[in-house]
Design a protein around this motif. Structure first.
Motif, mmCIF file in Angstrom:
data_model
loop_
_atom_site.group_PDB
_atom_site.id
_atom_site.type_symbol
_atom_site.label_atom_id
_atom_site.label_comp_id
_atom_site.label_asym_id
_atom_site.label_seq_id
_atom_site.Cartn_x
_atom_site.Cartn_y
_atom_site.Cartn_z
ATOM 1 N N CYS A 72 0.754 -1.129 -0.034
ATOM 2 C CA CYS A 72 -0.028 0.008 -0.186
ATOM 3 C C CYS A 72 0.922 1.340 -0.068
ATOM 4 N N TYR A 73 1.911 1.321 0.902
ATOM 5 C CA TYR A 73 2.928 2.393 0.928
ATOM 6 C C TYR A 73 3.482 2.564 -0.282
ATOM 7 N N GLU A 74 4.169 1.409 -0.814
ATOM 8 C CA GLU A 74 4.857 1.697 -1.991
ATOM 9 C C GLU A 74 4.404 1.992 -3.024
ATOM 10 N N ARG A 75 3.036 1.786 -3.266
ATOM 11 C CA ARG A 75 2.257 2.127 -4.547
ATOM 12 C C ARG A 75 1.766 3.588 -4.227
ATOM 13 N N ALA A 76 1.162 3.883 -3.223
ATOM 14 C CA ALA A 76 0.635 4.992 -3.053
ATOM 15 C C ALA A 76 1.653 6.281 -2.864
ATOM 16 N N SER A 77 2.700 6.146 -2.410
ATOM 17 C CA SER A 77 3.863 7.007 -2.168
ATOM 18 C C SER A 77 4.213 7.593 -3.220
ATOM 19 N N GLN A 78 4.168 6.872 -4.503
ATOM 20 C CA GLN A 78 4.551 7.268 -5.907
ATOM 21 C C GLN A 78 3.664 8.569 -6.484
ATOM 22 N N GLY A 79 2.512 8.862 -5.583
ATOM 23 C CA GLY A 79 1.863 10.189 -5.933
ATOM 24 C C GLY A 79 2.437 11.110 -5.201
ATOM 25 N N GLY A 80 3.240 11.270 -4.285
ATOM 26 C CA GLY A 80 3.756 12.288 -3.692
ATOM 27 C C GLY A 80 3.026 12.806 -2.573
ATOM 28 N N HIS A 81 2.045 12.105 -2.131
ATOM 29 C CA HIS A 81 1.330 12.674 -1.018
ATOM 30 C C HIS A 81 0.921 11.532 0.064
ATOM 31 N N VAL A 82 1.980 10.717 0.176
ATOM 32 C CA VAL A 82 1.902 9.645 0.893
ATOM 33 C C VAL A 82 3.272 9.485 1.745
ATOM 34 N N PRO A 83 3.360 9.010 3.099
ATOM 35 C CA PRO A 83 4.613 8.738 3.606
ATOM 36 C C PRO A 83 5.298 7.713 2.778
ATOM 37 N N SER A 125 -4.054 12.872 -6.869
ATOM 38 C CA SER A 125 -2.655 12.346 -7.279
ATOM 39 C C SER A 125 -2.420 10.761 -7.139
ATOM 40 N N LEU A 126 -3.124 10.309 -6.090
ATOM 41 C CA LEU A 126 -3.449 8.878 -6.022
ATOM 42 C C LEU A 126 -4.232 8.047 -7.190
ATOM 43 N N HIS A 127 -5.295 8.771 -7.544
ATOM 44 C CA HIS A 127 -6.200 8.233 -8.546
ATOM 45 C C HIS A 127 -5.785 8.142 -9.820
ATOM 46 N N ARG A 128 -4.810 9.273 -10.020
ATOM 47 C CA ARG A 128 -4.070 9.337 -11.600
ATOM 48 C C ARG A 128 -2.796 8.438 -11.658
ATOM 49 N N CYS A 189 -8.674 2.369 -10.535
ATOM 50 C CA CYS A 189 -7.598 3.113 -10.168
ATOM 51 C C CYS A 189 -7.079 2.639 -9.047
ATOM 52 N N LEU A 190 -5.977 2.958 -8.273
ATOM 53 C CA LEU A 190 -5.424 2.633 -7.059
ATOM 54 C C LEU A 190 -6.413 3.543 -5.967
ATOM 55 N N ILE A 191 -7.137 3.129 -5.306
ATOM 56 C CA ILE A 191 -7.710 3.555 -4.045
ATOM 57 C C ILE A 191 -7.442 3.192 -2.670
ATOM 58 N N SER A 192 -7.471 4.240 -1.715
ATOM 59 C CA SER A 192 -7.137 4.056 -0.289
ATOM 60 C C SER A 192 -8.058 3.163 0.367
ATOM 61 N N PHE A 193 -9.395 3.446 0.318
ATOM 62 C CA PHE A 193 -10.437 2.598 0.837
ATOM 63 C C PHE A 193 -10.610 2.938 2.359
ATOM 64 N N ASP A 194 -9.701 4.077 2.760
ATOM 65 C CA ASP A 194 -10.040 4.711 4.084
ATOM 66 C C ASP A 194 -9.275 5.707 4.228
ATOM 67 N N THR A 195 -10.284 6.893 3.721
ATOM 68 C CA THR A 195 -9.860 8.153 3.631
ATOM 69 C C THR A 195 -10.777 9.200 4.274
ATOM 70 N N CYS A 216 -5.623 -0.461 0.728
ATOM 71 C CA CYS A 216 -5.636 -0.157 -0.785
ATOM 72 C C CYS A 216 -5.971 -1.104 -1.623
ATOM 73 N N ARG A 217 -6.533 -0.808 -2.797
ATOM 74 C CA ARG A 217 -6.724 -1.645 -3.924
ATOM 75 C C ARG A 217 -7.104 -1.145 -5.138
ATOM 76 N N TYR A 218 -7.301 -1.716 -6.115
ATOM 77 C CA TYR A 218 -7.668 -1.174 -7.199
ATOM 78 C C TYR A 218 -9.033 -1.343 -7.412
ATOM 79 N N GLY A 219 -9.908 -0.040 -7.620
ATOM 80 C CA GLY A 219 -11.285 -0.004 -7.442
ATOM 81 C C GLY A 219 -11.780 1.228 -7.916
ATOM 82 N N LEU A 220 -13.022 1.470 -7.364
ATOM 83 C CA LEU A 220 -13.697 2.840 -7.906
ATOM 84 C C LEU A 220 -13.249 3.982 -7.208
#
Length: 344
Positions: A72-83, A125-128, A189-195, A216-220
């Protein structure tokens, strides 16, 4: 385990030393959630936070859960807004569920509605992010809408065991039946599912940083938008509670749409909002039925037992759960859903 004990803190220090990680001090952070303990790692050259799972909200075995959270962190941090993820502490006798070491974020809690534009940009930034060739280990259902409906239905099996009022149970069942079988479009797209807003910090640069990722998962993307702005999310966290007006919700969606450049249809966004609300209500039913069970001594997966968390947090969760399944609040959210489709 209401607070992080000295024994567990010493175990963390030993694991860090064994991994060759230099630190000056470890500071346990306040116990504010049901899934992790957190420890601030003072390093002098960029602090980290240790995330130590108490359970798996994905109902995974400890090692699998750790790998999932790391992804989750490895994927989501690529958007620049996740630790960023720096290291993984494997499961062991002293840390049975292991831990993750991520960037510490020195920032303030998000405040609504003022910070909603920042949060919308963070979600975009995550969804893109481009879809990977191999999504594993993250969930990536071929039909994300059906998968969401099935997950809600699984949780709904707890409704009859949650001791809700007959009318509340009936109203929730009616809403479940009203969910569409298919959506007109299913942008994935990649979503957090806990925002929920309590999971965002505003850093010194003014960015909204999403700090808590484990589902995280690939969803809506409409699920994340809903999870951020539903009444059941914006009033969850004690320190960032807000009741949004319909105009504020619409402005949040439009800011996200402008940041994305493309968007699912209004029908799809409203359906995702309804399903996310029902996910929250059925989670409330599950928690209500499970939290008085004894702690899972074998630490196999999901575990909502009250023994794992500070009693004050449990009392807060109990208060929120009772509030959200009450008939006036069900009425409130139903009314918002009815008007949102005409406003987006």
């Amino acid at each position: 385990m209401p607070t992080l004990g000295e024994e567990r803190l010493e175990a963390l220090a030993n694991e860090l030393e064994r991994a060759g990680i230099v630190f000056r001090e470890l500071s346990p952070m306040a116990d504010t959630g049901l899934a992790h303990d957190h420890v601030w790692i003072h390093r002098g050259n960029g602090d980290w936070v240790a995330r130590l799972p108490k359970q798996s909200q994905m109902n995974l075995a400890p090692a699998d859960n750790l790998a999932y959270e790391a992804a989750c962190y490895e994927r989501a941090s690529q958007g620049g807004h996740v630790p960023r993820l720096h290291d993984v502490l494997n499961t062991s006798d002293v840390l049975p569920r292991g831990g993750l070491l991520v960037d510490a974020v020195d920032g303030r809690l998000a405040s609504l509605p003022q910070d909603l534009p920042r949060i919308a940009e963070t979600l975009a930034s995550l969804h893109r992010l481009p879809l990977p060739d191999d999504p594993a280990p993250l969930l990536a259902p071929a039909d994300p809408w059906r998968a969401m409906c099935e997950e809600v239905e699984r949780q709904a099996q707890w409704l009859e065991r949650a001791d809700l009022s007959c009318e509340a149970t009936s109203r929730i069942r009616d809403e479940l039946t009203a969910l569409p079988v298919e959506l007109p479009d299913t942008m994935r797209c990649l979503i957090s599912f806990d925002t929920h807003p309590g999971n965002f910090l505003i850093d010194a640069r003014g960015r909204a940083v999403l700090v808590d990722l484990e589902k995280c998962r690939y969803g809506l993307p409409g699920i994340d938008l809903a999870y951020t702005s539903l009444y059941t999310s914006t009033t969850w966290d004690l320190n960032s509670q807000a009741v949004l007006s319909l105009d504020e919700v619409v402005a949040f969606y439009r800011r996200w749409q402008a940041s994305m450049g493309e968007s699912p249809s209004t029908e799809t966004l409203v359906a995702c909002r309804r399903a996310t609300w029902l996910w929250s209500l059925t989670w409330c039913a599950k928690w209500r039925a499970q939290h008085l069970q004894a702690k899972d001594m074998y630490q196999r997966g999901e575990d909502w037992s009250a023994e794992l968390t500070d009693p004050a947090v449990i009392e807060h969760v109990r208060d929120r759960v009772e509030h959200y399944v009450s008939l006036p609040i069900i009425d409130r959210v139903q009314d918002e859903l009815q008007h949102l489709g005409a406003s987006l």
